[in-house]
Design an enzyme around this catalytic site. Structure first.
Site, PDB file in Angstrom:
ATOM      1  N   GLU A  35       0.833  -1.212   0.000  1.00  0.00           N
ATOM      2  CA  GLU A  35       0.000   0.000   0.000  1.00  0.00           C
ATOM      3  C   GLU A  35       0.869   1.264   0.000  1.00  0.00           C
ATOM      4  OE1 GLU A  35      -3.345   0.681  -0.183  1.00  0.00           O
ATOM      5  OE2 GLU A  35      -3.552  -1.429  -0.725  1.00  0.00           O
ATOM      6  N   CYS A 190     -11.557   1.651 -15.325  1.00  0.00           N
ATOM      7  CA  CYS A 190     -11.972   3.057 -15.160  1.00  0.00           C
ATOM      8  C   CYS A 190     -10.720   3.932 -15.088  1.00  0.00           C
ATOM      9  CB  CYS A 190     -12.812   3.188 -13.892  1.00  0.00           C
ATOM     10  SG  CYS A 190     -13.694   4.766 -13.780  1.00  0.00           S
ATOM     11  N   CYS A 197     -15.304   1.731 -20.783  1.00  0.00           N
ATOM     12  CA  CYS A 197     -16.649   1.684 -20.171  1.00  0.00           C
ATOM     13  C   CYS A 197     -17.424   0.409 -20.497  1.00  0.00           C
ATOM     14  CB  CYS A 197     -17.451   2.917 -20.566  1.00  0.00           C
ATOM     15  SG  CYS A 197     -16.723   4.438 -19.920  1.00  0.00           S
ATOM     16  N   CYS A 200     -16.903  -2.369 -18.149  1.00  0.00           N
ATOM     17  CA  CYS A 200     -17.167  -2.078 -16.731  1.00  0.00           C
ATOM     18  C   CYS A 200     -18.502  -2.676 -16.304  1.00  0.00           C
ATOM     19  CB  CYS A 200     -17.183  -0.561 -16.515  1.00  0.00           C
ATOM     20  SG  CYS A 200     -17.607  -0.108 -14.822  1.00  0.00           S
ATOM     21  N   CYS A 206     -23.796   4.171 -14.376  1.00  0.00           N
ATOM     22  CA  CYS A 206     -22.768   5.190 -14.143  1.00  0.00           C
ATOM     23  C   CYS A 206     -23.183   6.539 -14.739  1.00  0.00           C
ATOM     24  CB  CYS A 206     -21.448   4.728 -14.766  1.00  0.00           C
ATOM     25  SG  CYS A 206     -20.151   5.972 -14.707  1.00  0.00           S
TER      26      CYS A 206
END
Length: 351
Positions: A35, A190, A197, A200, A206
């Protein structure tokens, strides 16, 4: 579970990333390290750094006990060296206060240096399966577009809305997979420019896709021009092919890293060089520009070959003559490391 999470997890099972090195095993130390490395850096760039780091410092206790130079050397090239320092300090605090482990408590975890709300949530969700939302850059982009939220995500009011949405969508079950899934969606589908798109799972609901706003959202940060500064880097090389390095101060960019002595202009460069060694000539090398987040640095390297070290500056804490073999074990800024690796061979008269 919300329909958002269900659709996302179905997509993740088929298309998500399941073979990242920090997922096997997905323990708290490995998740945390990944992270911190992934802040401001792409997965493909991070993987070799992560593997090298974890090979040398496989546990949190190993990191806590490591010399700072080793930590910075392993980090060298990832940039934002404060992240590495915070990582090192947080590991030491975990040994002092938490029995050598990252705490499972959100407040205790986010009190550690370098661990903000999103990073704490990612560690707790991925390593311990606890339900905590995250809001890194990828997640901000997904939620901004999905909900049609205008305004720069760095603004307090916009970020507050995004946290509410992030929390609303995070499911109680499969929190670890969901967290990875929403990061994967932002990183692979994205994406910032030309999002995919049609691939997705949420495109039908969206707002940005419906209203043709994917190019406008997230709202960019108001632009400002960044200044350019210049410096001369002194490369003093002695007859044994050693280079004089100087440890930078505790403040500013590259704080605490080993670098080259610097000067403002040519006269200053000669004065600085003569204070440290007997020199006879200088060879300007090809200048280059290094871009930081808040300014550009124009660097003119100046090579002093055949420099004879002065006794007065025998190695002290912040100055040392280094052989090429010693460089890999030192924390060096990436552009300085590249510069030293590309140095021309010494000329015969200086052997």
């Amino acid at each position: 579970m919300t329909s958002f999470a269900t659709a996302l997890l179905d997509w993740f099972d088929r298309h998500g990333r399941h073979d990242l090195p920090w997922q096997h095993p997905r323990d708290a130390y490995r998740v945390w390290l990944s992270e911190i490395m992934l802040q401001q850096t792409q997965v493909a760039t991070v993987i070799p750094y992560f593997q090298r780091f974890i090979t040398q410092l496989p546990t949190l206790r190993d990191l806590a006990a490591a010399d700072e130079d080793i930590v910075l050397a392993l980090w060298s090239g990832l940039g934002y060296y404060r992240r590495a320092r915070f990582l090192h300090r947080a590991a030491q605090l975990c040994v002092e206060r938490h029995n050598g482990e990252l705490p499972r408590d959100f407040d205790a975890l986010s009190a550690l240096p370098g661990i903000g709300r999103s990073t704490a949530g990612a560690i707790l969700a991925q390593a311990y399966g606890l339900r905590f939302p995250i809001l890194d850059g990828n997640v901000k982009r997904v939620l901004t577009r999905y909900h049609g939220i205008a305004g720069h995500p760095g603004e307090r009011e916009v970020e507050k809305q995004l946290w509410l949405r992030a929390d609303e969508h995070t499911p109680a079950e499969r929190a670890a997979d969901y967290t990875q899934a929403i990061m994967d969606l932002g990183a692979t589908v994205c994406v910032r420019t030309r999002p995919l798109c049609n691939a997705c799972p949420m495109h039908e609901a969206c707002v940005a896709h419906r209203d043709h706003l994917t190019a406008q959202l997230p709202t960019p940060k108001p632009g400002k021009t960044i200044p350019t500064r210049s410096t001369i880097m002194l490369i003093l090389r002695d007859a044994a092919n050693r280079i004089l390095l100087q440890r930078r101060g505790a403040q500013g960019v590259w704080a605490g890293l080993w670098s080259l002595p610097e000067a403002h202009d040519t006269d200053d460069a000669w004065r600085e060089a003569q204070a440290r060694a007997r020199i006879d000539d200088a060879q300007p090398l090809k200048p280059f520009v290094h871009v930081f987040s808040h300014y550009r640095l124009q660097i003119q390297p100046l090579l002093f070959d055949g420099a004879a070290p002065k006794q007065a500056i025998a190695d002290n804490g912040d100055l040392r003559w280094c052989t090429g073999a010693e460089l890999p074990s030192l924390g060096l800024p990436a552009p300085v490391r590249s510069l030293l690796l590309a140095l021309p061979e010494p000329t015969e008269e200086h052997h």
